[in-house]
Write a protein that holds these residues in place. Sequence first.
Motif, PDB file in Angstrom:
ATOM      1  N   LYS A   1       6.970  11.940  -4.101  1.00  0.00           N
ATOM      2  CA  LYS A   1       7.649  10.695  -3.750  1.00  0.00           C
ATOM      3  C   LYS A   1       6.590   9.681  -3.346  1.00  0.00           C
ATOM      4  CE  LYS A   1      12.076  12.157  -3.456  1.00  0.00           C
ATOM      5  NZ  LYS A   1      13.092  11.693  -4.384  1.00  0.00           N
ATOM      6  N   MET A   2       6.902   8.422  -3.576  1.00  0.00           N
ATOM      7  CA  MET A   2       5.985   7.384  -3.110  1.00  0.00           C
ATOM      8  C   MET A   2       6.469   6.822  -1.780  1.00  0.00           C
ATOM      9  SD  MET A   2       4.505   5.363  -6.277  1.00  0.00           S
ATOM     10  CE  MET A   2       5.897   4.322  -6.550  1.00  0.00           C
ATOM     11  N   LEU A   3       5.532   6.577  -0.923  1.00  0.00           N
ATOM     12  CA  LEU A   3       5.839   6.040   0.396  1.00  0.00           C
ATOM     13  C   LEU A   3       5.021   4.785   0.648  1.00  0.00           C
ATOM     14  CD1 LEU A   3       5.579   9.243   2.619  1.00  0.00           C
ATOM     15  CD2 LEU A   3       7.678   8.090   1.912  1.00  0.00           C
TER      16      LEU A   3
ATOM     17  N   ASP B   1      -3.165   7.696  -2.984  1.00  0.00           N
ATOM     18  CA  ASP B   1      -2.986   6.350  -2.444  1.00  0.00           C
ATOM     19  C   ASP B   1      -3.159   5.322  -3.563  1.00  0.00           C
ATOM     20  OD1 ASP B   1      -2.846   7.656  -0.031  1.00  0.00           O
ATOM     21  OD2 ASP B   1      -4.905   7.195   0.544  1.00  0.00           O
ATOM     22  N   HIS B   2      -2.387   4.236  -3.475  1.00  0.00           N
ATOM     23  CA  HIS B   2      -2.504   3.200  -4.501  1.00  0.00           C
ATOM     24  C   HIS B   2      -1.957   1.872  -4.001  1.00  0.00           C
ATOM     25  CE1 HIS B   2       1.381   5.244  -5.039  1.00  0.00           C
ATOM     26  NE2 HIS B   2       1.868   4.083  -5.441  1.00  0.00           N
ATOM     27  N   VAL B   3      -2.319   0.824  -4.734  1.00  0.00           N
ATOM     28  CA  VAL B   3      -1.727  -0.495  -4.527  1.00  0.00           C
ATOM     29  C   VAL B   3      -0.534  -0.577  -5.469  1.00  0.00           C
ATOM     30  CG1 VAL B   3      -2.045  -2.975  -4.932  1.00  0.00           C
ATOM     31  CG2 VAL B   3      -3.856  -1.650  -3.811  1.00  0.00           C
ATOM     32  N   MET B   4       0.642  -0.900  -4.921  1.00  0.00           N
ATOM     33  CA  MET B   4       1.873  -0.905  -5.724  1.00  0.00           C
ATOM     34  C   MET B   4       2.367  -2.320  -5.953  1.00  0.00           C
ATOM     35  SD  MET B   4       3.891   1.522  -6.806  1.00  0.00           S
ATOM     36  CE  MET B   4       5.191   1.260  -8.021  1.00  0.00           C
ATOM     37  N   PHE B   5       2.632  -2.636  -7.208  1.00  0.00           N
ATOM     38  CA  PHE B   5       3.254  -3.929  -7.549  1.00  0.00           C
ATOM     39  C   PHE B   5       4.736  -3.668  -7.803  1.00  0.00           C
ATOM     40  CE2 PHE B   5      -1.053  -4.124  -9.604  1.00  0.00           C
ATOM     41  CZ  PHE B   5      -1.637  -4.950  -8.669  1.00  0.00           C
TER      42      PHE B   5
ATOM     43  N   ASP C   1       2.136  10.751 -11.341  1.00  0.00           N
ATOM     44  CA  ASP C   1       2.061   9.344 -11.704  1.00  0.00           C
ATOM     45  C   ASP C   1       3.391   8.628 -11.562  1.00  0.00           C
ATOM     46  OD1 ASP C   1       0.911   7.024 -12.419  1.00  0.00           O
ATOM     47  OD2 ASP C   1       0.984   7.400 -14.567  1.00  0.00           O
ATOM     48  N   HIS C   2       3.802   8.475 -10.314  1.00  0.00           N
ATOM     49  CA  HIS C   2       4.976   7.683 -10.005  1.00  0.00           C
ATOM     50  C   HIS C   2       6.275   8.282 -10.467  1.00  0.00           C
ATOM     51  CE1 HIS C   2       2.178   4.033  -9.773  1.00  0.00           C
ATOM     52  NE2 HIS C   2       2.236   4.684  -8.652  1.00  0.00           N
ATOM     53  N   SER C   3       6.278   9.562 -10.857  1.00  0.00           N
ATOM     54  CA  SER C   3       7.564  10.179 -11.119  1.00  0.00           C
ATOM     55  C   SER C   3       8.163  10.517  -9.755  1.00  0.00           C
ATOM     56  CB  SER C   3       7.394  11.424 -11.974  1.00  0.00           C
ATOM     57  OG  SER C   3       6.565  12.341 -11.331  1.00  0.00           O
TER      58      SER C   3
ATOM     59  N   LEU D   1       0.864  -1.174   0.000  1.00  0.00           N
ATOM     60  CA  LEU D   1       0.000   0.000   0.000  1.00  0.00           C
ATOM     61  C   LEU D   1       0.904   1.227   0.000  1.00  0.00           C
ATOM     62  CD1 LEU D   1      -2.576  -1.189   2.687  1.00  0.00           C
ATOM     63  CD2 LEU D   1      -2.900  -1.130   0.215  1.00  0.00           C
ATOM     64  N   HIS D   2       0.709   2.070  -0.981  1.00  0.00           N
ATOM     65  CA  HIS D   2       1.556   3.257  -1.150  1.00  0.00           C
ATOM     66  C   HIS D   2       0.730   4.528  -1.154  1.00  0.00           C
ATOM     67  CE1 HIS D   2       5.523   1.792  -3.235  1.00  0.00           C
ATOM     68  NE2 HIS D   2       5.281   1.150  -2.114  1.00  0.00           N
ATOM     69  N   THR D   3       1.416   5.633  -0.901  1.00  0.00           N
ATOM     70  CA  THR D   3       0.801   6.936  -1.152  1.00  0.00           C
ATOM     71  C   THR D   3       1.852   7.839  -1.766  1.00  0.00           C
ATOM     72  OG1 THR D   3      -0.618   8.639  -0.213  1.00  0.00           O
ATOM     73  CG2 THR D   3       1.344   8.050   1.067  1.00  0.00           C
TER      74      THR D   3
HETATM   75 CU   LIG Z   1       3.799   3.230  -5.456  1.00  0.00          CU
END
Ligand SMILES: [Cu+2]
Length: 168
Positions: A84-86, A107-111, A157-159, A72-74
């Motif tokens: 930044k993603m955490l 917030d997102h689900v990260m693979f 978007d994930h940059s 789980l990321h934000t």
């Molecule tokens: Cu992420």
Amino acid sequence: MSFKTLSLAAAAAVALALPAFAEGTIAVNDAYARVSSKMAKAGAAFMVIENTGTEDDQLVGVSSDVAKRTELHTHKEDADGNMKMLHVKEGFAVPANGTHALARGGDHVMFMGLNRGLEHGDVVTITLTFEKAGDVTLEVPVDLERKPDHGAMKHGDHSGHDMKKSDG
Ligand SMILES: [Cu+2]
């Protein structure tokens, strides 16, 4: 076949076609996954989680067999204004009779470390773990054509992640 039977069959077909999942007090709507970086074999999934119960719940974990790690990321803006993603270990609260959206730039689900390429139209199975509702497994379609919502952050978007970006 009576009209009534026909209607029921049609309703069942519609229900199967909709990307909506309901299990107990949790419903998941509008779920989709996309590759965020082909080079780094990373991807993410987005959805709107609805808590139809009368008690607050918490999404505390996620798992999937498509990646080595699913987290789980934000996104958070750092002092220099970069996104930044955490990894959010405590997860996300889903209030009673409320929703929590996992969306691009938020917030997102990260693979991380995809075991296989995600092609448009593929289906990814993920299991969300809730504090109260327990495990909710859903099939998430891979949608590579979906554009970010209007108003999404320019660099959302994930940059700014520690992975190479190859796809906007
Ligand atoms: Cu992420």
